[in-house]
Write a protein that holds these residues in place. Structure first.
Motif, mmCIF file in Angstrom:
data_model
loop_
_atom_site.group_PDB
_atom_site.id
_atom_site.type_symbol
_atom_site.label_atom_id
_atom_site.label_comp_id
_atom_site.label_asym_id
_atom_site.label_seq_id
_atom_site.Cartn_x
_atom_site.Cartn_y
_atom_site.Cartn_z
ATOM 1 N N LEU A 308 0.822 -1.198 0.000
ATOM 2 C CA LEU A 308 0.000 0.000 0.000
ATOM 3 C C LEU A 308 0.861 1.254 0.000
ATOM 4 C CD1 LEU A 308 -3.257 0.498 1.971
ATOM 5 C CD2 LEU A 308 -1.525 2.278 2.005
ATOM 6 N N GLN A 309 1.921 1.258 0.801
ATOM 7 C CA GLN A 309 2.808 2.426 0.846
ATOM 8 C C GLN A 309 3.507 2.636 -0.491
ATOM 9 O OE1 GLN A 309 2.960 4.741 3.158
ATOM 10 N NE2 GLN A 309 1.370 3.616 4.277
ATOM 11 N N ALA A 310 3.877 1.547 -1.153
ATOM 12 C CA ALA A 310 4.502 1.673 -2.478
ATOM 13 C C ALA A 310 3.518 2.279 -3.481
ATOM 14 C CB ALA A 310 4.981 0.305 -2.956
ATOM 15 N N TYR A 311 2.260 1.887 -3.392
ATOM 16 C CA TYR A 311 1.202 2.449 -4.256
ATOM 17 C C TYR A 311 1.082 3.955 -4.030
ATOM 18 C CZ TYR A 311 -3.746 3.489 -5.399
ATOM 19 O OH TYR A 311 -4.917 4.030 -5.864
ATOM 20 N N LEU A 312 1.072 4.377 -2.764
ATOM 21 C CA LEU A 312 0.958 5.798 -2.461
ATOM 22 C C LEU A 312 2.196 6.567 -2.930
ATOM 23 C CD1 LEU A 312 -0.611 5.712 1.119
ATOM 24 C CD2 LEU A 312 -1.744 6.277 -1.031
ATOM 25 N N GLU A 313 3.360 5.985 -2.746
ATOM 26 C CA GLU A 313 4.583 6.668 -3.175
ATOM 27 C C GLU A 313 4.622 6.827 -4.685
ATOM 28 O OE1 GLU A 313 7.003 8.224 -1.403
ATOM 29 O OE2 GLU A 313 5.493 7.916 0.161
ATOM 30 N N ASP A 314 4.097 5.858 -5.403
ATOM 31 C CA ASP A 314 4.045 5.962 -6.862
ATOM 32 C C ASP A 314 3.173 7.152 -7.275
ATOM 33 O OD1 ASP A 314 4.524 4.936 -9.577
ATOM 34 O OD2 ASP A 314 2.406 4.464 -9.555
ATOM 35 N N ARG A 316 2.477 9.737 -5.352
ATOM 36 C CA ARG A 316 3.136 10.947 -4.841
ATOM 37 C C ARG A 316 4.170 11.483 -5.834
ATOM 38 N NH1 ARG A 316 3.154 12.027 0.417
ATOM 39 N NH2 ARG A 316 2.935 9.819 0.926
ATOM 40 N N HIS A 317 4.893 10.568 -6.488
ATOM 41 C CA HIS A 317 5.951 10.985 -7.403
ATOM 42 C C HIS A 317 5.456 11.155 -8.837
ATOM 43 C CE1 HIS A 317 8.483 9.265 -4.090
ATOM 44 N NE2 HIS A 317 9.099 10.406 -4.318
ATOM 45 N N THR A 318 4.397 10.449 -9.195
ATOM 46 C CA THR A 318 3.901 10.504 -10.567
ATOM 47 C C THR A 318 3.013 11.710 -10.826
ATOM 48 O OG1 THR A 318 3.979 8.092 -10.746
ATOM 49 C CG2 THR A 318 2.612 9.254 -12.345
ATOM 50 N N ALA A 319 2.172 12.084 -9.869
ATOM 51 C CA ALA A 319 1.206 13.161 -10.091
ATOM 52 C C ALA A 319 1.860 14.473 -10.513
ATOM 53 C CB ALA A 319 0.335 13.353 -8.846
ATOM 54 N N PRO A 320 2.897 14.973 -9.822
ATOM 55 C CA PRO A 320 3.503 16.240 -10.265
ATOM 56 C C PRO A 320 4.110 16.142 -11.659
ATOM 57 C CG PRO A 320 4.165 15.707 -8.023
ATOM 58 C CD PRO A 320 3.500 14.489 -8.574
ATOM 59 N N THR A 321 4.714 14.993 -11.981
ATOM 60 C CA THR A 321 5.309 14.805 -13.307
ATOM 61 C C THR A 321 4.243 14.831 -14.381
ATOM 62 O OG1 THR A 321 7.069 13.464 -12.342
ATOM 63 C CG2 THR A 321 6.725 13.263 -14.704
ATOM 64 N N LEU A 322 3.100 14.182 -14.105
ATOM 65 C CA LEU A 322 2.018 14.135 -15.078
ATOM 66 C C LEU A 322 1.423 15.520 -15.300
ATOM 67 C CD1 LEU A 322 0.311 12.410 -16.917
ATOM 68 C CD2 LEU A 322 -1.139 11.837 -14.971
ATOM 69 N N ILE A 323 1.243 16.288 -14.219
ATOM 70 C CA ILE A 323 0.721 17.651 -14.348
ATOM 71 C C ILE A 323 1.639 18.485 -15.239
ATOM 72 C CG2 ILE A 323 0.281 19.801 -13.108
ATOM 73 C CD1 ILE A 323 -0.695 18.114 -10.757
ATOM 74 N N GLN A 324 2.949 18.376 -15.002
ATOM 75 C CA GLN A 324 3.915 19.150 -15.783
ATOM 76 C C GLN A 324 3.878 18.739 -17.257
ATOM 77 O OE1 GLN A 324 7.947 18.820 -14.425
ATOM 78 N NE2 GLN A 324 8.682 20.507 -15.682
ATOM 79 N N ALA A 325 3.802 17.423 -17.506
ATOM 80 C CA ALA A 325 3.781 16.942 -18.889
ATOM 81 C C ALA A 325 2.526 17.415 -19.612
ATOM 82 C CB ALA A 325 3.862 15.416 -18.906
ATOM 83 N N LEU A 326 1.378 17.352 -18.943
ATOM 84 C CA LEU A 326 0.140 17.794 -19.559
ATOM 85 C C LEU A 326 0.161 19.299 -19.818
ATOM 86 C CD1 LEU A 326 -2.451 15.723 -17.522
ATOM 87 C CD2 LEU A 326 -1.901 15.438 -19.926
ATOM 88 N N ALA A 327 0.757 20.044 -18.892
ATOM 89 C CA ALA A 327 0.860 21.499 -19.088
ATOM 90 C C ALA A 327 1.714 21.826 -20.290
ATOM 91 C CB ALA A 327 1.420 22.146 -17.816
ATOM 92 N N THR A 328 2.827 21.084 -20.475
ATOM 93 C CA THR A 328 3.713 21.312 -21.620
ATOM 94 C C THR A 328 2.989 21.010 -22.928
ATOM 95 O OG1 THR A 328 5.642 20.752 -20.278
ATOM 96 C CG2 THR A 328 5.883 20.637 -22.676
ATOM 97 N N MET A 329 2.242 19.904 -22.944
ATOM 98 C CA MET A 329 1.487 19.548 -24.141
ATOM 99 C C MET A 329 0.451 20.599 -24.499
ATOM 100 S SD MET A 329 0.944 15.471 -23.437
ATOM 101 C CE MET A 329 -0.167 15.305 -24.838
ATOM 102 N N SER A 330 -0.203 21.164 -23.481
ATOM 103 C CA SER A 330 -1.256 22.127 -23.756
ATOM 104 C C SER A 330 -0.725 23.446 -24.308
ATOM 105 C CB SER A 330 -2.052 22.410 -22.459
ATOM 106 O OG SER A 330 -1.272 23.136 -21.541
ATOM 107 N N ARG A 331 0.547 23.752 -24.055
ATOM 108 C CA ARG A 331 1.133 24.999 -24.553
ATOM 109 C C ARG A 331 1.626 24.895 -25.981
ATOM 110 N NH1 ARG A 331 3.260 25.255 -19.099
ATOM 111 N NH2 ARG A 331 5.207 24.286 -19.817
ATOM 112 N N ARG A 332 1.686 23.667 -26.505
ATOM 113 C CA ARG A 332 2.191 23.479 -27.860
ATOM 114 C C ARG A 332 1.151 23.877 -28.899
ATOM 115 N NH1 ARG A 332 5.173 17.584 -27.040
ATOM 116 N NH2 ARG A 332 6.921 18.372 -25.794
#
Length: 332
Positions: A308-314, A316-332
């Motif tokens: 369960l902790q590994a699921y939460l850590e995934d 925790r680390h994936t959400a900010p990266t995904l937000i940044q990637a989606l933001a970059t795509m939307s600016r193109r």
């Protein structure tokens, strides 16, 4: 600010709980499904324990009075934003004036609505959780009513472009560690407790029979219906401290599982203790549903906790990266 347009009873502000005061009779309160609340906060970049809404009576409807980002986790409740369907376990931007509606869940019991920055209600004893029994915390110590308004904490909001993004639900991501119900019966892992031996041969039926969550169940405890389990001989006990997950056996022989608003002390014999890592699943069990206790041990509980902790850590680390990637795509 959010404006509650429609709600039923028992919908409350909750965080992860109020700790350190059980010695003076103050229950911990907090979300019944702590995992769902935590995931909702992680998707938004909040602290794990930021305050959100626990929704257990439907329909529920709110209007947003400021632009923000929200996440819906827990029960799949046919959510829609201005009539547009939303997936479960989902984070998305919302604009001032938009209306979010949550309908009756397809399964499970409780949905969680989290907000970027968390709800800004006054902390009491270090927590924003509502204690309905004590009438404090949350919003004036009570459940929500139509026309209530709640403030959202001020926080710089990261852009979440497009339709948002979500997390894999824990029952899917952690299927190997949290077995699915069989024939509608939820398996709940537990460990024999201090007075287990006092039930003699009767104790075995505690583990082998199916129990039904009765209508006399709430955030304090789940009362179970089934064939009674009786003590081998009468016993008198002093009151002792109890915590969420403790399974007590009253004289009538039908168990009570202490839940988020668990009593701080009690004198009924303790036959078992639900492993903490399974409490989120119990928090999503509906009244009238059936459970079966599975005898477990510390090693199994620790393995499930690590998964369960590994699921939460995934997340925790994936959400900010995904937000940044989606933001970059939307600016193109």
């Amino acid at each position: 600010m959010i404006h509650v347009l429609q709600t039923g009873p028992l919908n409350t502000v909750q965080d992860l709980g109020r700790f350190g005061y059980r010695n003076i009779g103050v229950t911990s309160s907090g979300a019944m499904d702590r995992l769902a609340l935590t995931v909702g906060n992680l998707l938004l970049g909040n602290e794990d324990g930021a305050a959100g809404l626990e929704i257990q009576t439907f329909p529920f409807c709110v209007r947003f009075e400021k632009d923000t980002v929200v996440a819906i986790t827990g029960a799949d409740c046919n959510a829609s934003l201005d009539g547009r369907p939303l997936p479960p376990w989902w984070a998305m931007p919302v604009s001032e004036g938009q209306v979010l509606e949550l309908g009756a869940p397809l399964r499970s019991a409780r949905a969680y609505l989290c907000f970027a920055g968390g709800l800004d209600v006054e902390p009491v004893m270090g927590s924003r959780s509502t204690s309905l029994r004590g009438s404090f915390g949350g919003l004036e110590g009570r459940f929500l009513a139509a026309n209530d308004r709640l403030s959202i904490a001020e926080r710089e909001i990261s852009a979440v472009p497009g339709g948002g993004f979500g997390a894999v639900p824990p029952e899917t991501a952690l299927a190997s560690h949290f077995p699915a119900p069989e024939d509608g019966v939820l398996p709940v892992r537990a460990i024999p407790a201090g007075e287990h031996a006092l039930f003699g041969d009767e104790a075995e039926r505690f583990w082998t029979q199916t129990w039904k969550i009765s209508s006399q169940s709430d955030r304090t405890g789940y009362r179970l219906s089934g064939e009674p389990i009786m003590l081998a001989s009468p016993v008198e006990m002093r009151s002792h401290g109890v915590v969420p997950g403790v399974v007590q056996m009253p004289p009538a022989g039908e168990p009570i599982i202490q839940m988020s608003d668990a009593n701080t002390a009690g004198g009924y014999p303790k036959i078992a203790g639900v492993v903490e890592v399974d409490l989120w699943r119990l928090g999503q069990a509906r009244i009238g549903s059936r459970i079966r206790f599975i005898r477990s041990d510390v090693a199994e509980a620790r393995a499930a906790e690590q998964a369960l902790q590994a699921y939460l850590e995934d997340i925790r680390h994936t959400a900010p990266t995904l937000i940044q990637a989606l933001a970059t795509m939307s600016r193109r």
